[in-house]
Design a protein around this motif. Structure first.
Motif, PDB file in Angstrom:
ATOM      1  N   VAL A 192     -34.955  17.578  83.875  1.00 32.65           N
ATOM      2  CA  VAL A 192     -33.373  17.660  83.721  1.00 32.65           C
ATOM      3  C   VAL A 192     -32.891  18.185  84.919  1.00 32.65           C
ATOM      4  O   VAL A 192     -31.933  17.822  85.565  1.00 32.65           O
ATOM      5  N   PHE A 193     -33.398  19.422  85.345  1.00 34.19           N
ATOM      6  CA  PHE A 193     -33.002  20.094  86.403  1.00 34.19           C
ATOM      7  C   PHE A 193     -33.320  19.505  87.503  1.00 34.19           C
ATOM      8  O   PHE A 193     -32.300  19.423  88.767  1.00 34.19           O
ATOM      9  N   GLU A 194     -34.128  18.665  87.908  1.00 32.34           N
ATOM     10  CA  GLU A 194     -34.477  17.808  89.035  1.00 32.34           C
ATOM     11  C   GLU A 194     -33.245  16.757  89.309  1.00 32.34           C
ATOM     12  O   GLU A 194     -32.864  16.586  90.069  1.00 32.34           O
ATOM     13  N   THR A 195     -33.024  16.017  87.989  1.00 29.27           N
ATOM     14  CA  THR A 195     -32.057  15.119  88.036  1.00 29.27           C
ATOM     15  C   THR A 195     -30.602  15.532  88.411  1.00 29.27           C
ATOM     16  O   THR A 195     -29.845  15.161  89.050  1.00 29.27           O
ATOM     17  N   ALA A 196     -30.479  16.613  87.616  1.00 27.65           N
ATOM     18  CA  ALA A 196     -28.916  17.422  87.881  1.00 27.65           C
ATOM     19  C   ALA A 196     -28.910  17.834  89.681  1.00 27.65           C
ATOM     20  O   ALA A 196     -27.949  17.653  90.027  1.00 27.65           O
ATOM     21  N   SER A 197     -29.908  18.130  90.005  1.00 29.36           N
ATOM     22  CA  SER A 197     -29.793  18.417  91.523  1.00 29.36           C
ATOM     23  C   SER A 197     -29.342  17.269  92.431  1.00 29.36           C
ATOM     24  O   SER A 197     -29.104  17.381  93.708  1.00 29.36           O
ATOM     25  N   GLU A 198     -29.846  16.149  91.973  1.00 27.11           N
ATOM     26  CA  GLU A 198     -29.478  14.933  92.704  1.00 27.11           C
ATOM     27  C   GLU A 198     -28.253  14.307  92.267  1.00 27.11           C
ATOM     28  O   GLU A 198     -27.610  13.474  93.110  1.00 27.11           O
ATOM     29  N   LEU A 199     -27.525  14.714  91.433  1.00 23.22           N
ATOM     30  CA  LEU A 199     -26.277  14.189  90.885  1.00 23.22           C
ATOM     31  C   LEU A 199     -24.857  14.870  91.879  1.00 23.22           C
ATOM     32  O   LEU A 199     -24.152  14.131  92.300  1.00 23.22           O
ATOM     33  N   GLY A 200     -25.173  16.050  92.360  1.00 21.04           N
ATOM     34  CA  GLY A 200     -23.995  16.711  93.144  1.00 21.04           C
ATOM     35  C   GLY A 200     -22.967  17.361  92.268  1.00 21.04           C
ATOM     36  O   GLY A 200     -22.948  16.936  91.016  1.00 21.04           O
ATOM     37  N   PRO A 201     -22.600  18.393  92.931  1.00 20.61           N
ATOM     38  CA  PRO A 201     -21.571  19.214  92.041  1.00 20.61           C
ATOM     39  C   PRO A 201     -20.276  18.718  91.477  1.00 20.61           C
ATOM     40  O   PRO A 201     -19.945  19.107  90.507  1.00 20.61           O
ATOM     41  N   GLU A 202     -19.903  17.630  92.165  1.00 21.89           N
ATOM     42  CA  GLU A 202     -18.940  16.717  91.486  1.00 21.89           C
ATOM     43  C   GLU A 202     -19.082  16.086  90.323  1.00 21.89           C
ATOM     44  O   GLU A 202     -18.036  15.819  89.468  1.00 21.89           O
ATOM     45  N   ALA A 203     -20.233  16.123  89.880  1.00 21.96           N
ATOM     46  CA  ALA A 203     -20.491  15.309  88.779  1.00 21.96           C
ATOM     47  C   ALA A 203     -21.003  16.429  87.530  1.00 21.96           C
ATOM     48  O   ALA A 203     -21.168  15.871  86.419  1.00 21.96           O
ATOM     49  N   LEU A 204     -21.138  17.410  87.831  1.00 17.71           N
ATOM     50  CA  LEU A 204     -21.681  18.605  86.846  1.00 17.71           C
ATOM     51  C   LEU A 204     -20.770  19.537  86.606  1.00 17.71           C
ATOM     52  O   LEU A 204     -19.724  20.169  87.253  1.00 17.71           O
ATOM     53  N   GLY A 205     -20.686  20.009  85.212  1.00 20.34           N
ATOM     54  CA  GLY A 205     -19.728  20.934  84.779  1.00 20.34           C
ATOM     55  C   GLY A 205     -20.663  22.541  84.305  1.00 20.34           C
ATOM     56  O   GLY A 205     -21.165  23.048  85.213  1.00 20.34           O
ATOM     57  N   ALA A 206     -20.786  22.625  82.943  1.00 19.17           N
ATOM     58  CA  ALA A 206     -21.452  23.683  82.573  1.00 19.17           C
ATOM     59  C   ALA A 206     -22.680  23.405  82.126  1.00 19.17           C
ATOM     60  O   ALA A 206     -22.935  22.470  81.477  1.00 19.17           O
ATOM     61  N   TYR A 207     -23.708  24.497  82.321  1.00 12.33           N
ATOM     62  CA  TYR A 207     -25.125  24.481  81.675  1.00 12.33           C
ATOM     63  C   TYR A 207     -24.868  25.338  80.359  1.00 12.33           C
ATOM     64  O   TYR A 207     -25.150  26.568  80.632  1.00 12.33           O
ATOM     65  N   VAL A 208     -24.991  24.863  79.251  1.00 10.17           N
ATOM     66  CA  VAL A 208     -24.945  25.568  77.859  1.00 10.17           C
ATOM     67  C   VAL A 208     -26.372  25.920  77.402  1.00 10.17           C
ATOM     68  O   VAL A 208     -27.090  25.055  77.123  1.00 10.17           O
ATOM     69  N   ILE A 209     -26.426  27.151  77.291  1.00  7.81           N
ATOM     70  CA  ILE A 209     -27.564  27.700  76.514  1.00  7.81           C
ATOM     71  C   ILE A 209     -27.534  28.007  75.193  1.00  7.81           C
ATOM     72  O   ILE A 209     -26.916  29.067  74.798  1.00  7.81           O
ATOM     73  N   SER A 210     -28.035  27.069  74.145  1.00  2.00           N
ATOM     74  CA  SER A 210     -28.173  27.365  72.727  1.00  2.00           C
ATOM     75  C   SER A 210     -29.094  28.439  72.347  1.00  2.00           C
ATOM     76  O   SER A 210     -30.072  28.538  72.992  1.00  2.00           O
ATOM     77  N   GLN A 211     -28.523  29.038  71.395  1.00  2.00           N
ATOM     78  CA  GLN A 211     -29.703  30.174  70.871  1.00  2.00           C
ATOM     79  C   GLN A 211     -29.897  31.101  71.929  1.00  2.00           C
ATOM     80  O   GLN A 211     -30.945  31.613  72.001  1.00  2.00           O
ATOM     81  N   ALA A 212     -29.093  31.587  72.738  1.00  2.00           N
ATOM     82  CA  ALA A 212     -29.098  32.545  73.614  1.00  2.00           C
ATOM     83  C   ALA A 212     -29.225  33.788  73.098  1.00  2.00           C
ATOM     84  O   ALA A 212     -28.412  34.285  72.304  1.00  2.00           O
ATOM     85  N   GLN A 213     -30.311  34.565  73.497  1.00  2.00           N
ATOM     86  CA  GLN A 213     -30.372  35.870  72.926  1.00  2.00           C
ATOM     87  C   GLN A 213     -30.711  37.235  73.690  1.00  2.00           C
ATOM     88  O   GLN A 213     -30.595  38.258  73.496  1.00  2.00           O
ATOM     89  N   THR A 214     -31.127  36.963  74.896  1.00  2.00           N
ATOM     90  CA  THR A 214     -31.311  37.891  76.088  1.00  2.00           C
ATOM     91  C   THR A 214     -30.734  37.538  77.183  1.00  2.00           C
ATOM     92  O   THR A 214     -30.705  36.353  77.551  1.00  2.00           O
ATOM     93  N   ALA A 215     -30.511  38.331  78.411  1.00  2.00           N
ATOM     94  CA  ALA A 215     -30.088  38.223  79.460  1.00  2.00           C
ATOM     95  C   ALA A 215     -30.902  37.439  80.471  1.00  2.00           C
ATOM     96  O   ALA A 215     -30.706  36.603  81.217  1.00  2.00           O
ATOM     97  N   SER A 216     -32.388  37.540  80.155  1.00  2.00           N
ATOM     98  CA  SER A 216     -33.378  36.513  80.559  1.00  2.00           C
ATOM     99  C   SER A 216     -33.117  35.066  80.342  1.00  2.00           C
ATOM    100  O   SER A 216     -33.481  34.358  81.387  1.00  2.00           O
ATOM    101  N   ASP A 217     -32.490  34.908  79.309  1.00  3.42           N
ATOM    102  CA  ASP A 217     -32.408  33.532  78.947  1.00  3.42           C
ATOM    103  C   ASP A 217     -31.027  32.751  80.178  1.00  3.42           C
ATOM    104  O   ASP A 217     -31.340  31.615  80.380  1.00  3.42           O
TER     105      ASP A 217
END
Length: 212
Positions: free
Chosen positions: A93-118
């Motif tokens: 997923v990250f590899e594919t996102a890196s190939e799309l370019g910033p104009e195609a991407l918005g936010a990366y949402v982390i569900s069940q986020a519990q700690t800063a390390s997430d």
């Protein structure tokens, strides 16, 4: 001629005016998926099990790697990191996102986020595939607080993030969060969940003001 000067010209004009993307893509994934991905990487590198480290050890590792200049592994070696197809899928997923370019991407949402390390884990996985604030390819990392406990702990979560210089330098003074009502309502009931959402947001605003 008819095609070249008709429909093709129209397509070229539209691409020139609007670009190749019309809507930015948000990505959403559960926090444990990232934990397992980083764990596979640390095991592959022979430095231990990230999943078994406490929060302090995780933050120390993530900050050091985010501040470093070199990737954790060669991106073409994704298949060698693990045999687990779910973890490979997370990395892809990250590899594919890196190939799309910033104009195609918005936010990366982390569900069940519990700690800063997430949050830092997602930033490190982006960095691994060349997505950084310095090159303009870094996706906004947005923790989603869903359960009652996560909402209660959200202000402390944000306070910890804002104490990390590496993170503050990357987010450039902007932080986006999401609060969920579904899981919290299941946890504590609709009224208690609504109150938890309200108090969490008020307290997070105060934390944000504290750090400017």
């Amino acid at each position: 001629d008819e095609v070249a000067n008709g429909r093709l010209v129209d397509v070229i004009r539209r691409v020139s005016a609007f670009g190749t993307t019309l809507v930015r893509l948000d990505i959403r994934e559960e926090s444990t998926r990232h934990t397992l991905a980083v764990d596979a990487i640390t095991r592959h590198l022979g430095i231990g099990s990230y999943a078994q480290w406490n929060e302090e050890a995780r933050l120390s590792f993530l900050q050091a790697e985010l501040a470093g200049k070199h990737p954790l592994f060669r991106t073409r070696d994704v298949e060698e990191i693990t045999d687990d197809e779910d973890i490979r899928k997370t990395l892809r997923v990250f590899e594919t996102a890196s190939e799309l370019g910033p104009e195609a991407l918005g936010a990366y949402v982390i569900s069940q986020a519990q700690t800063a390390s997430d949050v830092l884990a997602v930033m490190l996985l982006q960095k691994q595939f060349g997505m950084t604030a310095s090159n303009g390819n870094l996706m906004r990392v947005v923790p989603l607080f869903e359960t009652l406990n996560d909402l209660t702990n959200a202000p402390s979560f944000i306070n910890t993030l804002f104490q990390i210089p590496t993170y503050m330098g990357q987010c450039k003074g902007k932080q986006e969060v999401m609060v969920g009502y579904s899981d919290s309502a299941k946890d504590a009931g609709r009224l208690a969940a609504c109150w938890a959402q309200y108090t969490a947001q008020e307290k997070m605003v105060q934390v944000a003001k504290k750090y400017g």
